[in-house]
Design an enzyme around this catalytic site. Structure first.
Site, PDB file in Angstrom:
ATOM      1  N   TYR A 209       1.285 -10.115   2.668  1.00 41.68           N
ATOM      2  CA  TYR A 209       0.544  -9.383   3.691  1.00 41.68           C
ATOM      3  C   TYR A 209       0.492 -10.205   4.989  1.00 41.68           C
ATOM      4  CZ  TYR A 209      -0.909  -6.472  -0.275  1.00 41.68           C
ATOM      5  OH  TYR A 209      -0.919  -5.663  -1.385  1.00 41.68           O
TER       6      TYR A 209
ATOM      7  N   LEU B  80      -6.650   6.259  -0.760  1.00 43.84           N
ATOM      8  CA  LEU B  80      -6.802   7.250   0.321  1.00 43.84           C
ATOM      9  C   LEU B  80      -5.443   7.763   0.793  1.00 43.84           C
ATOM     10  CD1 LEU B  80      -9.608   5.487   2.440  1.00 43.84           C
ATOM     11  CD2 LEU B  80      -9.851   7.399   0.834  1.00 43.84           C
TER      12      LEU B  80
ATOM     13  N   GLY C  56      -4.709   6.707   4.216  1.00 44.84           N
ATOM     14  CA  GLY C  56      -5.542   7.327   5.249  1.00 44.84           C
ATOM     15  C   GLY C  56      -5.459   8.838   5.282  1.00 44.84           C
ATOM     16  N   LEU C  57      -4.423   9.429   4.660  1.00 43.48           N
ATOM     17  CA  LEU C  57      -4.252  10.889   4.724  1.00 43.48           C
ATOM     18  C   LEU C  57      -5.463  11.617   4.132  1.00 43.48           C
ATOM     19  CD1 LEU C  57      -2.470  13.295   5.395  1.00 43.48           C
ATOM     20  CD2 LEU C  57      -1.143  12.860   3.339  1.00 43.48           C
ATOM     21  N   LEU C  58      -6.030  11.068   3.052  1.00 45.18           N
ATOM     22  CA  LEU C  58      -7.134  11.751   2.372  1.00 45.18           C
ATOM     23  C   LEU C  58      -8.484  11.551   3.056  1.00 45.18           C
ATOM     24  CD1 LEU C  58      -6.008  11.058  -1.302  1.00 45.18           C
ATOM     25  CD2 LEU C  58      -6.419  13.328  -0.322  1.00 45.18           C
TER      26      LEU C  58
HETATM   27  N1  LIG Z   1      -0.210  -4.181  -5.620  1.00 41.19           N
HETATM   28  C1  LIG Z   1       0.495  -3.479  -4.778  1.00 41.19           C
HETATM   29  O1  LIG Z   1       1.728  -3.364  -4.883  1.00 41.19           O
HETATM   30  C2  LIG Z   1      -0.208  -2.764  -3.671  1.00 41.19           C
HETATM   31  C3  LIG Z   1       0.451  -1.774  -2.918  1.00 41.19           C
HETATM   32  C4  LIG Z   1      -0.263  -1.120  -1.913  1.00 41.19           C
HETATM   33  C5  LIG Z   1      -1.576  -1.469  -1.650  1.00 41.19           C
HETATM   34  N2  LIG Z   1      -2.172  -2.463  -2.389  1.00 41.19           N
HETATM   35  C6  LIG Z   1      -3.566  -2.884  -2.122  1.00 41.19           C
HETATM   36  O2  LIG Z   1      -4.386  -1.759  -2.009  1.00 41.19           O
HETATM   37  C7  LIG Z   1      -5.078  -1.781  -0.753  1.00 41.19           C
HETATM   38  C8  LIG Z   1      -5.395  -0.362  -0.308  1.00 41.19           C
HETATM   39  O3  LIG Z   1      -4.201   0.393  -0.109  1.00 41.19           O
HETATM   40  P1  LIG Z   1      -3.683   0.789   1.320  1.00 41.19           P
HETATM   41  O4  LIG Z   1      -4.410  -0.049   2.319  1.00 41.19           O
HETATM   42  O5  LIG Z   1      -2.205   0.756   1.292  1.00 41.19           O
HETATM   43  O6  LIG Z   1      -4.081   2.320   1.468  1.00 41.19           O
HETATM   44  P2  LIG Z   1      -5.461   3.137   1.538  1.00 41.19           P
HETATM   45  O7  LIG Z   1      -6.588   2.298   1.061  1.00 41.19           O
HETATM   46  O8  LIG Z   1      -5.189   4.424   0.854  1.00 41.19           O
HETATM   47  O9  LIG Z   1      -5.584   3.433   3.110  1.00 41.19           O
HETATM   48  C9  LIG Z   1      -6.098   2.470   3.983  1.00 41.19           C
HETATM   49  C10 LIG Z   1      -5.960   2.944   5.431  1.00 41.19           C
HETATM   50  O10 LIG Z   1      -6.575   4.217   5.619  1.00 41.19           O
HETATM   51  C11 LIG Z   1      -7.227   4.263   6.891  1.00 41.19           C
HETATM   52  N3  LIG Z   1      -8.667   4.452   6.604  1.00 41.19           N
HETATM   53  C12 LIG Z   1      -9.423   3.790   5.709  1.00 41.19           C
HETATM   54  N4  LIG Z   1     -10.687   4.270   5.680  1.00 41.19           N
HETATM   55  C13 LIG Z   1     -10.725   5.258   6.569  1.00 41.19           C
HETATM   56  C14 LIG Z   1     -11.742   6.135   6.991  1.00 41.19           C
HETATM   57  N5  LIG Z   1     -12.965   6.105   6.471  1.00 41.19           N
HETATM   58  N6  LIG Z   1     -11.446   7.067   7.939  1.00 41.19           N
HETATM   59  C15 LIG Z   1     -10.205   7.124   8.450  1.00 41.19           C
HETATM   60  N7  LIG Z   1      -9.184   6.308   8.083  1.00 41.19           N
HETATM   61  C16 LIG Z   1      -9.457   5.378   7.161  1.00 41.19           C
HETATM   62  C17 LIG Z   1      -6.956   2.937   7.579  1.00 41.19           C
HETATM   63  O11 LIG Z   1      -5.739   3.022   8.331  1.00 41.19           O
HETATM   64  P3  LIG Z   1      -5.646   3.719   9.824  1.00 41.19           P
HETATM   65  O12 LIG Z   1      -6.929   3.435  10.517  1.00 41.19           O
HETATM   66  O13 LIG Z   1      -4.457   3.054  10.433  1.00 41.19           O
HETATM   67  O14 LIG Z   1      -5.398   5.172   9.561  1.00 41.19           O
HETATM   68  C18 LIG Z   1      -6.691   2.020   6.390  1.00 41.19           C
HETATM   69  O15 LIG Z   1      -5.922   0.896   6.722  1.00 41.19           O
HETATM   70  C19 LIG Z   1      -4.156  -2.605   0.159  1.00 41.19           C
HETATM   71  O16 LIG Z   1      -4.818  -3.126   1.281  1.00 41.19           O
HETATM   72  C20 LIG Z   1      -3.704  -3.666  -0.812  1.00 41.19           C
HETATM   73  O17 LIG Z   1      -4.701  -4.664  -0.963  1.00 41.19           O
HETATM   74  C21 LIG Z   1      -1.515  -3.094  -3.394  1.00 41.19           C
END
Ligand SMILES: NC(=O)c1ccc[n+]([C@@H]2O[C@H](COP(=O)([O-])OP(=O)(O)OC[C@H]3O[C@@H](n4cnc5c(N)ncnc54)[C@H](OP(=O)(O)O)[C@@H]3O)[C@@H](O)[C@H]2O)c1
Length: 317
Positions: free
Chosen positions: A58, A208, A211-213
């Protein structure tokens, strides 16, 4: 915030962990600022979030540096879950999993230095090996780190049910990080069964759908080239419209319950059988405060039957 024991460990995890991928500053657009990331980590602590998920990949170490700076001495009070094994630039110029014992040790030792820790509470293999190292050898390297007191617990990410069963027979694997959201449900089925049967805690990532959801991405959406969502098919064409349709119905249900849409989407993930916690990303404190309201919905099966009905109207899993 509710906590749950991570099976087979002395750890108790808040139902939401904070994911630090975006804090690394790569693949998440041009609006990531360290001061916002630091404020988000501190807001997480105030909200009762007691674990943080990061990885060497990251921002190639930047997320670790920001996390360590934001937590300060409190880094010893929380659970830092990090990962091991991925070279940012592998043999073909892109990220590649190298799970040779030598790389595992070097990678883990570099994480300890960046995070300012003597022992990593949960060290997870980031994704399966792409260089042919047998799983037994990789897990052996993790067990040796554990025996040396450098790692407390061992986890996996992105493994199949079959590989998880194989791994569990070789080493004391306690967790599996795996994608799960209303728009990505492959977990349900053999993988979920394996987690429940083996007593391995599932840590659901991307809850989420990037962010889509949350309901933020309605109508036509566009992202800068620096944001991976500019090439993510879930943010294009029919798949985007499908996600937006589901989210719009979810938003109506969330409004009736008096919670943000993000909280309803997250609560559903947290309450799936076998899931110990969800790991959610946030760039700013306000986003995390919305997400944290999922905690109010924990253990509300009638809410989940409404959400399941919405999901089935949109094609279910
Ligand atoms: N082990 C693995 O291979 C793997 C893979 C993927 C992720 N992960 C871990 O899982 C974590 C979470 O997944 P993710 O960050 O990919 O996706 P996520 O949690 O589904 O989405 C996060 C993004 O959604 C938006 N968001 C969050 N809360 C919001 C709200 N209340 N209102 C509007 N937009 C909001 C933000 O981006 P914007 O503001 O830009 O829209 C945020 O960066 C990662 O940080 C990582 O630690 C692990």
């Amino acid at each position: 915030m509710h906590t749950r024991p991570l099976p087979g460990t002395d750890l108790s995890l808040s139902v939401l962990g904070l994911g630090c991928w975006a804090m690394g500053g790569l693949y998440w657009g041009d609006d990531v600022r360290d001061e916002d990331s630091i404020a988000t980590v501190r807001a997480a602590l105030d909200l009762g979030v007691n674990w943080f998920d990061t990885a060497p990949l990251y921002g190639e170490g930047h997320a670790d540096a920001v996390l360590a700076r934001a937590l300060g001495d409190r880094r010893h009070e929380v659970v830092i879950a990090t990962k091991v094994g991925v070279r940012a630039r592998g043999r073909h110029g892109h990220a590649e999993s190298d799970l040779s014992p030598a790389h595992i040790r070097a990678d883990a030792e570099a994480s300890l230095r960046r995070l300012g820790l003597d022992c990593i509470p949960l060290l997870q293999i980031h994704w399966p090996c792409e260089r042919g190292t047998p799983l037994a050898d990789s897990l052996g390297a993790l067990v040796r780190l554990q025996e040396d007191g450098l790692v407390r617990h061992i986890g996996l990410c992105n493994y199949s049910a079959e590989a998880l069963r194989e791994a569990r027979a070789l080493a004391p694997v306690v967790s599996l990080q795996t994608p799960l959201s209303l728009l990505r449900r492959a977990f349900e089925g053999p993988l979920q069964r394996a987690c429940v049967d083996l007593g391995v805690g599932a840590l659901a990532y991307e809850p989420l759908c990037r962010g889509l959801l949350t309901g933020r991405y309605q109508g036509a959406v566009s992202f800068p080239d620096t944001d991976q969502r500019s090439w993510d098919e879930r943010f294009q064409g029919a798949r985007l419209r499908h996600g937006q349709g589901l989210t719009a119905d979810l938003a109506r249900a969330a409004a009736r319950l008096g919670v943000p849409t993000a909280a309803l989407a997250l609560g559903w993930v947290i309450d799936r059988e076998g899931v110990t916690a969800a790991v959610v990303g946030a760039k700013r404190p306000a986003q995390l405060r919305q997400s944290a309201q999922a905690d109010r919905l924990v253990g509300r099966p009638r809410v989940w039957s409404v959400v399941d009905r919405i999901a089935s109207l949109h094609g279910g899993s």
